[in-house]
Design a protein around this motif. Structure first.
Motif, PDB file in Angstrom:
ATOM      1  N   ARG A   1       0.889  -1.141  -0.059  1.00  0.00           N
ATOM      2  CA  ARG A   1       0.130  -0.171  -0.176  1.00  0.00           C
ATOM      3  C   ARG A   1       0.802   1.256  -0.006  1.00  0.00           C
ATOM      4  N   VAL A   2       1.945   1.440   0.814  1.00  0.00           N
ATOM      5  CA  VAL A   2       2.532   2.546   0.931  1.00  0.00           C
ATOM      6  C   VAL A   2       3.298   2.827  -0.569  1.00  0.00           C
ATOM      7  N   PHE A   3       3.790   1.901  -1.236  1.00  0.00           N
ATOM      8  CA  PHE A   3       4.221   2.267  -2.580  1.00  0.00           C
ATOM      9  C   PHE A   3       3.158   3.024  -3.474  1.00  0.00           C
ATOM     10  N   GLN A   4       2.035   2.234  -3.400  1.00  0.00           N
ATOM     11  CA  GLN A   4       1.074   2.970  -4.273  1.00  0.00           C
ATOM     12  C   GLN A   4       0.815   4.166  -3.990  1.00  0.00           C
ATOM     13  N   LEU A   5       0.480   4.377  -2.666  1.00  0.00           N
ATOM     14  CA  LEU A   5      -0.071   5.795  -2.102  1.00  0.00           C
ATOM     15  C   LEU A   5       1.082   6.813  -2.450  1.00  0.00           C
ATOM     16  N   THR A   6       2.169   6.684  -2.471  1.00  0.00           N
ATOM     17  CA  THR A   6       3.241   7.571  -2.606  1.00  0.00           C
ATOM     18  C   THR A   6       3.770   7.640  -3.961  1.00  0.00           C
ATOM     19  N   ARG A   7       3.309   6.652  -4.940  1.00  0.00           N
ATOM     20  CA  ARG A   7       3.473   6.537  -6.284  1.00  0.00           C
ATOM     21  C   ARG A   7       4.893   5.975  -6.567  1.00  0.00           C
ATOM     22  N   PHE A   8       5.574   5.444  -5.450  1.00  0.00           N
ATOM     23  CA  PHE A   8       6.922   4.932  -5.647  1.00  0.00           C
ATOM     24  C   PHE A   8       6.918   3.704  -6.331  1.00  0.00           C
ATOM     25  N   ASP A   9       5.559   2.990  -6.430  1.00  0.00           N
ATOM     26  CA  ASP A   9       5.303   1.874  -7.244  1.00  0.00           C
ATOM     27  C   ASP A   9       5.836   2.092  -8.723  1.00  0.00           C
ATOM     28  N   LYS A  10       5.836   3.506  -9.294  1.00  0.00           N
ATOM     29  CA  LYS A  10       6.265   3.824 -10.552  1.00  0.00           C
ATOM     30  C   LYS A  10       7.980   4.286 -10.518  1.00  0.00           C
ATOM     31  N   VAL A  11       8.593   4.302  -9.402  1.00  0.00           N
ATOM     32  CA  VAL A  11       9.895   4.589  -9.237  1.00  0.00           C
ATOM     33  C   VAL A  11      10.570   3.431  -9.274  1.00  0.00           C
ATOM     34  N   PHE A  12      10.564   2.607  -8.118  1.00  0.00           N
ATOM     35  CA  PHE A  12      11.243   1.412  -8.220  1.00  0.00           C
ATOM     36  C   PHE A  12      11.014   0.401  -9.501  1.00  0.00           C
ATOM     37  N   THR A  13      11.990  -0.346  -9.571  1.00  0.00           N
ATOM     38  CA  THR A  13      11.748  -1.529 -10.512  1.00  0.00           C
ATOM     39  C   THR A  13      11.477  -2.694  -9.619  1.00  0.00           C
ATOM     40  N   PHE A  14      10.318  -3.377  -9.764  1.00  0.00           N
ATOM     41  CA  PHE A  14       9.705  -4.431  -9.164  1.00  0.00           C
ATOM     42  C   PHE A  14       9.616  -5.686 -10.025  1.00  0.00           C
ATOM     43  N   GLY A  15       9.842  -6.845  -9.545  1.00  0.00           N
ATOM     44  CA  GLY A  15       9.641  -8.344  -9.966  1.00  0.00           C
ATOM     45  C   GLY A  15       8.870  -9.241  -8.850  1.00  0.00           C
ATOM     46  N   GLU A  16       8.379 -10.153  -9.521  1.00  0.00           N
ATOM     47  CA  GLU A  16       7.523 -10.984  -8.563  1.00  0.00           C
ATOM     48  C   GLU A  16       8.469 -11.840  -7.689  1.00  0.00           C
ATOM     49  N   THR A  17       9.500 -12.237  -8.401  1.00  0.00           N
ATOM     50  CA  THR A  17      10.646 -13.282  -7.740  1.00  0.00           C
ATOM     51  C   THR A  17      11.813 -12.607  -7.640  1.00  0.00           C
ATOM     52  N   ILE A  18      12.684 -13.010  -6.827  1.00  0.00           N
ATOM     53  CA  ILE A  18      14.102 -12.681  -6.822  1.00  0.00           C
ATOM     54  C   ILE A  18      14.846 -12.865  -8.187  1.00  0.00           C
ATOM     55  N   GLU A  19      14.526 -14.045  -8.659  1.00  0.00           N
ATOM     56  CA  GLU A  19      15.100 -14.465  -9.990  1.00  0.00           C
ATOM     57  C   GLU A  19      14.680 -13.455 -11.200  1.00  0.00           C
ATOM     58  N   ALA A  20      13.322 -12.960 -10.876  1.00  0.00           N
ATOM     59  CA  ALA A  20      12.951 -12.016 -12.106  1.00  0.00           C
ATOM     60  C   ALA A  20      13.539 -10.632 -11.796  1.00  0.00           C
ATOM     61  N   VAL A  21      13.744 -10.360 -10.471  1.00  0.00           N
ATOM     62  CA  VAL A  21      14.455  -9.053 -10.160  1.00  0.00           C
ATOM     63  C   VAL A  21      16.157  -9.137 -10.736  1.00  0.00           C
ATOM     64  N   LEU A  22      16.584 -10.294 -10.460  1.00  0.00           N
ATOM     65  CA  LEU A  22      18.073 -10.605 -10.960  1.00  0.00           C
ATOM     66  C   LEU A  22      18.280 -10.617 -12.255  1.00  0.00           C
ATOM     67  N   GLY A  23      17.085 -11.120 -13.120  1.00  0.00           N
ATOM     68  CA  GLY A  23      16.942 -11.019 -14.495  1.00  0.00           C
ATOM     69  C   GLY A  23      16.755  -9.664 -15.275  1.00  0.00           C
ATOM     70  N   THR A  24      16.592  -8.646 -14.488  1.00  0.00           N
ATOM     71  CA  THR A  24      16.279  -7.377 -14.912  1.00  0.00           C
ATOM     72  C   THR A  24      17.689  -6.744 -15.322  1.00  0.00           C
ATOM     73  N   TRP A  25      18.794  -7.314 -14.647  1.00  0.00           N
ATOM     74  CA  TRP A  25      20.267  -6.683 -14.887  1.00  0.00           C
ATOM     75  C   TRP A  25      20.855  -7.506 -15.970  1.00  0.00           C
TER      76      TRP A  25
END
Lengths: 112, 133
Positions: A88-112
């Motif tokens: 909720r806090v990410f959505q309310l502050t719009r940081f959901d648009k600032v951070f890069t998110f992934g559903e799993t750690i593997e997905a996040v590691l795959g963004t690099w």
């Protein structure tokens, strides 16, 4: 013509947070992130999948880490919390648009 | 309308973890389904309010007093503390190019509550926050 092949290994530091990321715990996270950056690890994946609550102090620790990592040429990216209450806090502050998110750690590691 | 419920908390971040269980008791008459829908957002707003009080409660023995009243279509939570008078910092806005590290507490409270009122009464800060239920 000369062709030189090589490999380049990207180091990504991972940090797993569980439970409540609130004002009580934010300082510990901030210190952990600062330690990684001071150690030259400017690419950091923070796993928030098992976090149950995030407040503005927890958010601030992540934002500080992201800013420091980006200043060093890297980034701080997040595994999405499974709990809607933690999201909720990410959505309310719009940081959901600032951070890069992934559903799993593997997905996040795959963004690099 | 149920009788108001009051809880007194030490002005520490650890004590703020009692807010969630207190709210669960307060919202219990709404039933478990509605409680589950409402509790997270209300807890976050009340927690942010109380965390702001802790940050400005300079005396070691400072207490926070929370009073909650469940009315027909809203929950009203009053927070009183004896800390310094509230002085608002500029509310931060998330900007991808210039993210600020802090200043999001009031933004969060404003987004979650239907009304937010503050008054200074002598040496007491009094916040009254209402939530549509």
């Amino acid at each position: 013509m000369t062709i030189v092949s090589g490999t380049f290994e990207i180091v990504v530091a991972t940090v797993v947070v569980t439970g409540r990321l609130d004002a009580l715990e934010a300082r510990s996270l901030r210190t952990s992130l600062q330690d990684h950056i001071a150690d030259g690890k400017n690419r950091i994946a923070v796993d928030l999948s098992e976090v149950t609550f995030v407040d503005s102090a927890g958010l601030a620790a992540l934002v500080k880490g992201m800013k420091d990592a980006r200043q060093g040429g890297g980034d701080l990216r997040l595994v999405t919390p499974a709990s809607p209450d933690a999201n909720r806090v990410f959505q309310l502050t719009r940081f959901d648009k600032v951070f890069t998110f992934g559903e799993t750690i593997e997905a996040v590691l795959g963004t690099w | 309308m149920n009788a108001p419920a009051t809880v007194e908390l030490a002005a520490t971040y650890l004590a703020l973890r009692d807010i969630g269980p207190w709210l669960e008791g307060l919202l219990a008459p709404l039933g478990s389904k509605r409680l589950a829908e409402l509790k997270g957002s209300i807890e976050l707003a009340v927690h942010e309010l109380a965390a702001n009080s802790v940050a400005h409660a300079y005396a070691d023995d400072c207490k926070l007093v929370l009073t909650g009243s469940l009315e027909q279509d809203r929950l009203v939570v009053c927070l009183e503390d004896g800390g310094d008078e509230f002085s608002p910092d500029p509310t931060a806005v998330a900007d991808p190019d210039h993210p600020q590290v802090g200043g999001y507490g009031l933004l969060i409270i404003d987004a979650l509550a239907s009304s937010v009122d503050y008054e200074r009464d002598g040496d007491t800060n009094r916040w009254t926050v209402a939530f549509d239920i």
